[in-house]
Design an enzyme around this catalytic site. Sequence first.
Site, PDB file in Angstrom:
ATOM      1  N   LYS A  74       0.849  -1.201   0.000  1.00 22.40           N
ATOM      2  CA  LYS A  74       0.000   0.000   0.000  1.00 22.40           C
ATOM      3  C   LYS A  74       0.882   1.248   0.000  1.00 22.40           C
ATOM      4  CE  LYS A  74      -3.957   1.877   2.646  1.00 22.40           C
ATOM      5  NZ  LYS A  74      -4.822   1.663   3.827  1.00 22.40           N
ATOM      6  N   SER A 149      -9.696   1.462   2.793  1.00 25.97           N
ATOM      7  CA  SER A 149      -8.874   2.281   1.930  1.00 25.97           C
ATOM      8  C   SER A 149      -7.794   1.503   1.181  1.00 25.97           C
ATOM      9  CB  SER A 149      -8.208   3.390   2.745  1.00 25.97           C
ATOM     10  OG  SER A 149      -7.320   2.836   3.706  1.00 25.97           O
ATOM     11  N   SER A 173      -9.814  -0.814   6.967  1.00 26.78           N
ATOM     12  CA  SER A 173      -9.237  -0.671   5.624  1.00 26.78           C
ATOM     13  C   SER A 173      -8.538  -1.892   5.055  1.00 26.78           C
ATOM     14  CB  SER A 173      -8.288   0.520   5.581  1.00 26.78           C
ATOM     15  OG  SER A 173      -9.055   1.684   5.471  1.00 26.78           O
TER      16      SER A 173
HETATM   17  N1  GLN Z   1     -13.075   4.056   6.390  1.00 26.48           N
HETATM   18  C1  GLN Z   1     -12.444   4.323   7.647  1.00 26.48           C
HETATM   19  C2  GLN Z   1     -11.971   5.755   7.705  1.00 26.48           C
HETATM   20  O1  GLN Z   1     -12.132   6.409   6.746  1.00 26.48           O
HETATM   21  C3  GLN Z   1     -11.285   3.385   7.844  1.00 26.48           C
HETATM   22  C4  GLN Z   1     -10.049   3.778   7.143  1.00 26.48           C
HETATM   23  C5  GLN Z   1      -8.902   2.857   7.418  1.00 26.48           C
HETATM   24  O2  GLN Z   1      -9.048   1.814   8.065  1.00 26.48           O
HETATM   25  N2  GLN Z   1      -7.724   3.318   7.020  1.00 26.48           N
HETATM   26  O3  GLN Z   1     -11.453   6.213   8.655  1.00 26.48           O
END
Ligand code: GLN
Length: 458
Positions: A74, A149, A173
């Site tokens: 990532k 994400s 994510s």
């Molecule tokens: N969707 C969640 C957020 O926007 C989780 C994001 C993540 O786990 N990086 O914070």
Amino acid sequence: MNLLEKSDLIKNHEITALENMEGYFKEIEKKNSSLNIFLETDIDKARESAEQVDNRIKNGEKVGKLAGLVIGVKSNINVEDFHITAASKTLENYQGSYNATVINRIIEEDGIIIGMTNMDEFAAGSSTETSYFGFTNNPAALGRIPGGSSGGSAAAIAAQLCDLSIGSDTGGSIRNPASHCGVLGFKPTYGVVSRQGLLDLAMSFDQIGPFAADAGGIALMLDTMAGFDERECTTINWEVPQFQSLVGEDALKSLKGMRLGIVKQFLEVSDDPIVNIIQESIDKMEEAGVEIVELSFDYIDLCLPTYYLINYVEFFSATRKYDGRKYGHRIEEVCGEEVLRRIHIGSYISQKEYSGKYYKKALQARSLIRKEITRLLKDVDSIVGPTVPKLPHKLGTTLEPMEMYAYDTLTVIANLAGIPAASIKAGEVNGIPVGLQFQAKPLEDAKIVQMMAAFEGL
Ligand code: GLN
């Protein structure tokens, strides 16, 4: 052929690391322009590592656990010489000057890093649509979001562009895109894997973890990445289990007598077709000998507000270094809408006069949620249920922030509580993958790996 079998073939020189790596590059060449999974790859560097591994195997030298396996990373984890952009214009020209601890461990085990994957900007999202470099298409359900994400890392496994990948999970994510793309994704107990070298979203939640197409792959990556890091003060000093030893033929037997908790509110908040698939999975496990325990979790409505409030405050603080002096552009001048929203709200509620009203309350709520989920876990080996309460939407659909946040309803709990959690494909609704989530007590990560290995065999 599963991943552990493939790894053996490479070590026995029946497949070369070079063939493996070049095969993936061919696929990337074919598919990446339409799927937009990798933001950057480096074939020369990958070829060099593969040749080194092959030579050592040929000479009968010892090689690492990941010998010749191809890995995607990532874009918010530092890898030397790659662009570590966090999919933001802010860092579009930032190149990694060092390797994160997890990257060093992967390299020590002879894994071949081929490139950086797409993601939501600064990991703040659940769809990979907020990337400055454009959305990623879901290879398992074309035309839909891959989740986020870490959408690129999950999609890379689903599209078979690499053997393994890593992502970060702050509120889901890793598990959310694993669920939407029909692959396995694992968020370890907070402190089991070093975060050193990860760009923070919200540091008290963030964990790095793996994606794979099977439980053997997850085990291999955890064996590589888990463990104390003297450079990172939140890592736990404990005796790390041998994850790989848990995914053999005996895994299925381990299900017998296990107690699995089903939380009724987790099903109530999920769409019906998803609940049906999850119910089928639970039935299958029951036939294999698990005991089902019904549980009730009364704080489900408290989880998203608590998570987001803490996320905004920690994220705001993490972004103060992006003032344009040391790293690229000043974040507020170039970032997308969601990142800006978090910076503004985070700044507002970080002010002294509001901190007591919001932030301190959120910390209290977090401790309440943690206590309650730990209490429920006392009586069972794992809590199982849907990973995500709804199906991934079609690319291009406009969602309100709250609708987007609703994807995270069932995943933020593990981050609030610091417990391990993972997602594995349970089935499909009209061809769209649906994930089953396992959650367990802190440091019982191995139990989840074992249950996923067993579930695969059902
Ligand atoms: N969707 C969640 C957020 O926007 C989780 C994001 C993540 O786990 N990086 O914070």
